[in-house]
Design an enzyme around this catalytic site. Structure first.
Site, PDB file in Angstrom:
ATOM      1  N   ALA A 147       0.830  -1.213   0.000  1.00  0.00           N
ATOM      2  CA  ALA A 147       0.000   0.000   0.000  1.00  0.00           C
ATOM      3  C   ALA A 147       0.862   1.259   0.000  1.00  0.00           C
ATOM      4  O   ALA A 147       0.587   2.209  -0.754  1.00  0.00           O
ATOM      5  CB  ALA A 147      -0.927  -0.005   1.218  1.00  0.00           C
ATOM      6  N   TYR A 163     -12.470 -19.124 -27.271  1.00  0.00           N
ATOM      7  CA  TYR A 163     -12.602 -20.594 -27.312  1.00  0.00           C
ATOM      8  C   TYR A 163     -11.656 -21.190 -28.340  1.00  0.00           C
ATOM      9  O   TYR A 163     -11.591 -20.760 -29.483  1.00  0.00           O
ATOM     10  CB  TYR A 163     -14.050 -20.997 -27.659  1.00  0.00           C
ATOM     11  CG  TYR A 163     -14.165 -22.427 -28.165  1.00  0.00           C
ATOM     12  CD1 TYR A 163     -13.737 -23.503 -27.379  1.00  0.00           C
ATOM     13  CD2 TYR A 163     -14.670 -22.699 -29.441  1.00  0.00           C
ATOM     14  CE1 TYR A 163     -13.806 -24.805 -27.854  1.00  0.00           C
ATOM     15  CE2 TYR A 163     -14.750 -24.002 -29.918  1.00  0.00           C
ATOM     16  CZ  TYR A 163     -14.319 -25.056 -29.126  1.00  0.00           C
ATOM     17  OH  TYR A 163     -14.382 -26.329 -29.595  1.00  0.00           O
ATOM     18  N   ASP A 174      -3.704  -3.011   4.659  1.00  0.00           N
ATOM     19  CA  ASP A 174      -4.204  -3.870   5.740  1.00  0.00           C
ATOM     20  C   ASP A 174      -4.518  -3.124   7.033  1.00  0.00           C
ATOM     21  O   ASP A 174      -5.144  -3.691   7.931  1.00  0.00           O
ATOM     22  CB  ASP A 174      -3.174  -4.955   6.065  1.00  0.00           C
ATOM     23  CG  ASP A 174      -3.102  -6.060   5.027  1.00  0.00           C
ATOM     24  OD1 ASP A 174      -3.806  -5.954   4.002  1.00  0.00           O
ATOM     25  OD2 ASP A 174      -2.346  -7.016   5.239  1.00  0.00           O
ATOM     26  N   VAL A 201       7.973   5.034  12.984  1.00  0.00           N
ATOM     27  CA  VAL A 201       7.229   6.221  13.404  1.00  0.00           C
ATOM     28  C   VAL A 201       6.569   5.906  14.735  1.00  0.00           C
ATOM     29  O   VAL A 201       5.821   4.927  14.855  1.00  0.00           O
ATOM     30  CB  VAL A 201       6.176   6.616  12.341  1.00  0.00           C
ATOM     31  CG1 VAL A 201       5.371   7.815  12.814  1.00  0.00           C
ATOM     32  CG2 VAL A 201       6.850   6.913  11.014  1.00  0.00           C
ATOM     33  N   TRP A 226     -19.281 -23.075 -25.050  1.00  0.00           N
ATOM     34  CA  TRP A 226     -19.782 -22.411 -23.847  1.00  0.00           C
ATOM     35  C   TRP A 226     -18.698 -22.604 -22.799  1.00  0.00           C
ATOM     36  O   TRP A 226     -18.424 -23.737 -22.397  1.00  0.00           O
ATOM     37  CB  TRP A 226     -21.073 -23.044 -23.321  1.00  0.00           C
ATOM     38  CG  TRP A 226     -22.294 -22.795 -24.149  1.00  0.00           C
ATOM     39  CD1 TRP A 226     -22.993 -23.711 -24.855  1.00  0.00           C
ATOM     40  CD2 TRP A 226     -22.973 -21.549 -24.320  1.00  0.00           C
ATOM     41  NE1 TRP A 226     -24.064 -23.120 -25.479  1.00  0.00           N
ATOM     42  CE2 TRP A 226     -24.071 -21.774 -25.165  1.00  0.00           C
ATOM     43  CE3 TRP A 226     -22.756 -20.243 -23.863  1.00  0.00           C
ATOM     44  CZ2 TRP A 226     -24.955 -20.782 -25.555  1.00  0.00           C
ATOM     45  CZ3 TRP A 226     -23.630 -19.246 -24.250  1.00  0.00           C
ATOM     46  CH2 TRP A 226     -24.716 -19.516 -25.087  1.00  0.00           C
ATOM     47  N   CYS A 233       3.551 -11.810  -0.121  1.00  0.00           N
ATOM     48  CA  CYS A 233       2.719 -12.884  -0.689  1.00  0.00           C
ATOM     49  C   CYS A 233       3.605 -14.017  -1.215  1.00  0.00           C
ATOM     50  O   CYS A 233       3.142 -15.156  -1.357  1.00  0.00           O
ATOM     51  CB  CYS A 233       1.872 -12.370  -1.860  1.00  0.00           C
ATOM     52  SG  CYS A 233       0.825 -10.986  -1.423  1.00  0.00           S
TER      53      CYS A 233
HETATM   54  C1  FAD Z   1       2.513 -15.337   3.739  1.00  0.00           C
HETATM   55  C2  FAD Z   1       1.540 -14.367   3.108  1.00  0.00           C
HETATM   56  C3  FAD Z   1       0.994 -14.665   1.868  1.00  0.00           C
HETATM   57  C4  FAD Z   1       0.089 -13.772   1.294  1.00  0.00           C
HETATM   58  N1  FAD Z   1      -0.451 -14.093   0.076  1.00  0.00           N
HETATM   59  C5  FAD Z   1      -1.316 -13.235  -0.513  1.00  0.00           C
HETATM   60  C6  FAD Z   1      -1.842 -13.517  -1.807  1.00  0.00           C
HETATM   61  O1  FAD Z   1      -1.532 -14.564  -2.417  1.00  0.00           O
HETATM   62  N2  FAD Z   1      -2.719 -12.626  -2.362  1.00  0.00           N
HETATM   63  C7  FAD Z   1      -3.073 -11.467  -1.715  1.00  0.00           C
HETATM   64  O2  FAD Z   1      -3.853 -10.679  -2.275  1.00  0.00           O
HETATM   65  N3  FAD Z   1      -2.577 -11.167  -0.490  1.00  0.00           N
HETATM   66  C8  FAD Z   1      -1.702 -12.011   0.122  1.00  0.00           C
HETATM   67  N4  FAD Z   1      -1.179 -11.717   1.344  1.00  0.00           N
HETATM   68  C9  FAD Z   1      -1.606 -10.468   2.025  1.00  0.00           C
HETATM   69  C10 FAD Z   1      -0.785  -9.298   1.547  1.00  0.00           C
HETATM   70  O3  FAD Z   1       0.575  -9.624   1.605  1.00  0.00           O
HETATM   71  C11 FAD Z   1      -1.093  -8.088   2.409  1.00  0.00           C
HETATM   72  O4  FAD Z   1      -2.468  -7.812   2.280  1.00  0.00           O
HETATM   73  C12 FAD Z   1      -0.293  -6.880   1.948  1.00  0.00           C
HETATM   74  O5  FAD Z   1       1.082  -7.101   2.089  1.00  0.00           O
HETATM   75  C13 FAD Z   1      -0.688  -5.644   2.763  1.00  0.00           C
HETATM   76  O6  FAD Z   1       0.155  -4.605   2.408  1.00  0.00           O
HETATM   77  P1  FAD Z   1       0.311  -3.339   3.337  1.00  0.00           P
HETATM   78  O7  FAD Z   1       1.228  -2.409   2.599  1.00  0.00           O
HETATM   79  O8  FAD Z   1      -1.007  -2.826   3.752  1.00  0.00           O
HETATM   80  O9  FAD Z   1       0.985  -3.864   4.693  1.00  0.00           O
HETATM   81  P2  FAD Z   1       2.276  -4.730   5.064  1.00  0.00           P
HETATM   82  O10 FAD Z   1       2.727  -5.547   3.895  1.00  0.00           O
HETATM   83  O11 FAD Z   1       1.970  -5.410   6.329  1.00  0.00           O
HETATM   84  O12 FAD Z   1       3.390  -3.625   5.314  1.00  0.00           O
HETATM   85  C14 FAD Z   1       3.355  -2.732   6.383  1.00  0.00           C
HETATM   86  C15 FAD Z   1       4.480  -1.731   6.244  1.00  0.00           C
HETATM   87  O13 FAD Z   1       4.382  -0.775   7.272  1.00  0.00           O
HETATM   88  C16 FAD Z   1       5.631  -0.642   7.952  1.00  0.00           C
HETATM   89  N5  FAD Z   1       5.333  -0.170   9.307  1.00  0.00           N
HETATM   90  C17 FAD Z   1       4.425  -0.652  10.189  1.00  0.00           C
HETATM   91  N6  FAD Z   1       4.390   0.101  11.293  1.00  0.00           N
HETATM   92  C18 FAD Z   1       5.287   1.101  11.107  1.00  0.00           C
HETATM   93  C19 FAD Z   1       5.706   2.223  11.885  1.00  0.00           C
HETATM   94  N7  FAD Z   1       5.181   2.483  13.080  1.00  0.00           N
HETATM   95  N8  FAD Z   1       6.656   3.024  11.371  1.00  0.00           N
HETATM   96  C20 FAD Z   1       7.181   2.794  10.163  1.00  0.00           C
HETATM   97  N9  FAD Z   1       6.810   1.763   9.367  1.00  0.00           N
HETATM   98  C21 FAD Z   1       5.870   0.939   9.848  1.00  0.00           C
HETATM   99  C22 FAD Z   1       6.271  -2.018   7.811  1.00  0.00           C
HETATM  100  O14 FAD Z   1       7.666  -1.949   7.997  1.00  0.00           O
HETATM  101  C23 FAD Z   1       5.874  -2.340   6.355  1.00  0.00           C
HETATM  102  O15 FAD Z   1       6.735  -1.680   5.470  1.00  0.00           O
HETATM  103  C24 FAD Z   1      -0.263 -12.572   1.951  1.00  0.00           C
HETATM  104  C25 FAD Z   1       0.306 -12.268   3.203  1.00  0.00           C
HETATM  105  C26 FAD Z   1       1.206 -13.152   3.771  1.00  0.00           C
HETATM  106  C27 FAD Z   1       1.824 -12.818   5.104  1.00  0.00           C
END
Ligand code: FAD
Length: 451
Positions: A11, A426, A281, A79, A434, A42
């Site tokens: 994100a 197809y 997330d 942070v 279909w 992932c």
């Molecule tokens: C093993 C696994 C397999 C997955 N497989 C799939 C899949 O096949 N398909 C799918 O759609 N999704 C999958 N997911 C889910 C997907 O990976 C997550 O939904 C996605 O990574 C979320 O991204 P995000 O950027 O919101 O958060 P995250 O990837 O959790 O990243 C959070 C970020 O915030 C930073 N952070 C947190 N708190 C602080 C702070 N206080 N200060 C500074 N930095 C901070 C962390 O260092 C990190 O960089 C999987 C997840 C896992 C664990």
């Protein structure tokens, strides 16, 4: 204008890159607590299975690529606090140095953290969770000492992908799930195919069994106890029982938090704090079928929300279209997916659902290698609107492509009948005149008209 993005995963990086593209004059800092910007978590199950040989390959873009795009990356910097009035935040770097950083716009993309069930023994050596690169490195080190057995607590998609990975690594794997089925996001008939696929590859799936204790036992192993007298020793235990939003940073600055603990955002990904956006997330997602917020922590959603938040933080006015709950999983030779609402979910949302299960070959039966596709169509009895679709079949049977036909139809509010009208491709090696999805739609039409 100075944009600060907290979080450097799906994100956060999507937000920063879109903001940069939307307004190339922006000054952008991306602050991330870990050292792995833009890494695909992932991909961790495939790193641990050995299918992906090098952990560095999991980076969607290199650090140099990101910096060339004009992002200033502050790695291993956490942070600790946000002041939404003064528009500052407090950061602490790897050397424990504290600094105050100003911002004009802030995107919070702090992700999620694994849920730790309230059971004793989670801190024993040999017990792992899997959410970060460091988690994966820890588990990889444990696997280097050639453990013979693993026990996985939790039958969601991470537990299932890891069951495959660890079986492929030669471990005897037991997966223990509290519910009567694995993968609770799909119907039981499809979930049982997943359990069978794991069993076919030598794994053990134990259902209806909550784990209530992990403790060291003889020979340096871990003894896991659960409901109904369940007891098993394993060398490695992986706890994968879900995630919860990591929303505390923005929450303690006063941002509104929803019922599932995620940051409340509007369709533009704005939080309740002026100038503060959130994505991924840590935030709620707009569910396009339900017309209200939900919590669907998935990478695909994080990217789209991030792009929306980044554009709006840069001065744009983009609306997040919403999620329809699309998800796919591979376990060995089986692919299983769902999109939209299942029967119970649709009924709870006020629809009048009818769900029809049918089977069709993935391509014409006379061409070698046809596999059955198990499909489930949920539509509204009164309006004929498509509400949901589930599918399972061989991993080479184009399950995700078919799921995505349904996801696209849902996104555009199609009727089940409308799927029959789609001009789909197809040729005998790929499909049928279909397509299987259209056969499933026609089975629904017949059932709904009482034919
Ligand atoms: C093993 C696994 C397999 C997955 N497989 C799939 C899949 O096949 N398909 C799918 O759609 N999704 C999958 N997911 C889910 C997907 O990976 C997550 O939904 C996605 O990574 C979320 O991204 P995000 O950027 O919101 O958060 P995250 O990837 O959790 O990243 C959070 C970020 O915030 C930073 N952070 C947190 N708190 C602080 C702070 N206080 N200060 C500074 N930095 C901070 C962390 O260092 C990190 O960089 C999987 C997840 C896992 C664990």
């Amino acid at each position: 204008m100075h944009l600060v993005v907290v979080g450097g995963s799906d994100a956060g990086i999507a937000a920063a890159l879109r903001a940069r593209e939307f307004d190339p004059t922006l000054d952008i800092d991306v602050v991330l607590a870990d050292a792995f910007p833009n890494f695909s978590i992932c991909g961790l199950p495939y790193l641990l299975s050995g299918e992906v040989g090098d952990w560095q390959a999991l980076a969607h873009r290199s650090r140099a690529d990101l910096e060339r795009s004009g992002l200033r990356l502050r790695l291993e910097t956490t942070v600790h606090g946000v002041d939404p009035v003064a528009r500052t935040l407090v950061v602490v770097d790897a050397g424990h140095r504290e600094a105050v950083m100003g911002w004009d716009a802030l995107v919070v993309a702090t992700g999620a953290e694994p849920v730790l069930p309230p059971i004793p023994g989670l801190d024993c050596p040999g017990v792992f969770v899997l959410h970060t690169m460091d988690d994966a490195f820890g588990l990889a080190r444990a696997l280097e000492s050639a453990p013979e057995s693993a026990l996985i607590v939790g039958g969601g998609y991470i537990g299932l992908e890891m069951a495959e990975a660890l079986i492929e690594r030669g471990l005897e794997v037991t997966l223990v799930e509290r519910l009567p089925q694995v993968m609770p996001t799909v119907d039981a008939n499809l979930a049982s195919l997943i359990s069978e696929e794991i069993a076919r590859h030598g794994g053990h799936v134990v259902l209806d069994t909550g784990v209530h204790e992990i403790a060291p036992c003889r020979g340096g192993r871990l003894c896991v106890k659960g409901d109904g007298g369940f007891e098993r020793a394993a060398d490695v235990v992986l706890v994968a029982v879900g995630v919860r939003p990591n929303a505390g940073l923005a929450g303690s600055a006063g941002a509104a938090i929803g019922p599932q603990g995620a940051l409340v955002v509007d369709r533009r990904m704005a939080t309740s704090l002026p100038g503060v956006w959130a994505a991924g997330d840590c935030a709620e997602t707009y569910h396009a079928m339900l017309g209200r917020p939900a919590y669907l922590p998935l990478g695909t959603t994080a990217h789209k929300q991030g792009r929306t938040a980044g554009e709006n933080a840069a001065g744009g006015d983009r609306v997040f279209a919403g999620s329809v709950g699309t998800q796919v999983l591979r376990v060995f030779d089986l692919a299983v997916g769902r999109t939209g609402l299942r029967d119970l979910e649709a009924a709870a949302a006020g629809f009048e659902p009818l769900t029809v299960v049918s089977t069709a070959p993935d391509h014409v039966a006379y061409y070698p290698g046809a596999h059955p596709l198990h499909q489930s169509v949920t539509g509204d009895r009164t309006t004929g609107r498509l509400l949901g679709f589930q599918i399972a079949g061989h991993r080479l049977a184009q399950v995700p492509a078919r799921l995505d036909i349904a996801a696209t139809a849902l996104h555009h509010g199609a009727t089940v009948d409308g799927i029959s009208d789609l001009d789909l491709s197809y040729a005998p090696p790929f499909g049928s005149p279909w397509d299987a999805v259209q056969s499933a739609a026609q089975a629904w039409i017949s059932a709904s008209s009482g034919a």
